[in-house]
Design a protein around this motif. Structure first.
Motif, PDB file in Angstrom:
ATOM      1  N   SER A 112       0.820  -1.211   0.000  1.00 26.54           N
ATOM      2  CA  SER A 112       0.000   0.000   0.000  1.00 26.54           C
ATOM      3  C   SER A 112       0.852   1.257   0.000  1.00 26.54           C
ATOM      4  O   SER A 112       0.445   2.297  -0.522  1.00 26.54           O
ATOM      5  N   ILE A 113       2.029   1.182   0.585  1.00 25.26           N
ATOM      6  CA  ILE A 113       2.910   2.341   0.660  1.00 25.26           C
ATOM      7  C   ILE A 113       3.355   2.774  -0.729  1.00 25.26           C
ATOM      8  O   ILE A 113       3.438   3.967  -1.018  1.00 25.26           O
ATOM      9  N   ILE A 114       3.617   1.824  -1.611  1.00 28.04           N
ATOM     10  CA  ILE A 114       4.097   2.137  -2.959  1.00 28.04           C
ATOM     11  C   ILE A 114       3.070   2.973  -3.724  1.00 28.04           C
ATOM     12  O   ILE A 114       3.389   4.036  -4.256  1.00 28.04           O
ATOM     13  N   SER A 115       1.830   2.516  -3.767  1.00 30.53           N
ATOM     14  CA  SER A 115       0.821   3.258  -4.526  1.00 30.53           C
ATOM     15  C   SER A 115       0.460   4.576  -3.844  1.00 30.53           C
ATOM     16  O   SER A 115       0.245   5.588  -4.518  1.00 30.53           O
ATOM     17  N   ALA A 116       0.407   4.594  -2.517  1.00 26.15           N
ATOM     18  CA  ALA A 116       0.072   5.827  -1.799  1.00 26.15           C
ATOM     19  C   ALA A 116       1.158   6.887  -1.996  1.00 26.15           C
ATOM     20  O   ALA A 116       0.857   8.069  -2.232  1.00 26.15           O
TER      21      ALA A 116
END
Length: 109
Positions: free
Chosen positions: A40-44
C-alpha cells in the motif's frame, strides 16, 4: 566400529542454507504487520507525491512522472480537470486529490 556422522557434518552447505531460511522465516513472521502494509505504501507514495508535484508545485506532467518513478512498477492516472491522481502498484490502488491552496494534496480513503 562404524562412526555415525551427523547431518551437519555430512551436508554443511545444506545445513547453513536451512538455518538461513529459518532465520528469514522468523524475521518475516516477527515483522508480518509491516510487510503486509508495504504494498500500500508504494501506490500511496506515488499518488501523493505526483499530486503534490503536479498541482501544488505546478510542474509539468512529464517532470512529475519522472519525479515519482520507482524501481517498483506503478501505473498513474491523472484527471487534470478534477485534480485527482490514481496510482496502482503491487496490486494496490491509491488516490490523492488536490484539496485547495492551504491543504494541498491529500490521500483519499
Amino acid at each position: 566400529m562404524s562412526e555415525r556422522r551427523t547431518f551437519i557434518r555430512r551436508r554443511p552447505f545444506s545445513s547453513l542454507l536451512l538455518l538461513v531460511l529459518v532465520v528469514i522465516g522468523l524475521l518475516g513472521w516477527q515483522n508480518r504487520v509491516a510487510l503486509q502494509a508495504f504494498p500500500s505504501i508504494i501506490s500511496a507514495y506515488t499518488a501523493k507525491e505526483y499530486c503534490s508535484c503536479r498541482y501544488v508545485m505546478d510542474n509539468p506532467a512529464e517532470y512529475c512522472a519522472g519525479y515519482v518513478k520507482q524501481w517498483v512498477p506503478s501505473a498513474l492516472s491523472d484527471d487534470a480537470a478534477a485534480r485527482r491522481v490514481t496510482a496502482s502498484g503491487m496490486g494496490r490502488t491509491s488516490s490523492a486529490a488536490w484539496k485547495g491552496q492551504r491543504q494541498g494534496c491529500q490521500l483519499e480513503p
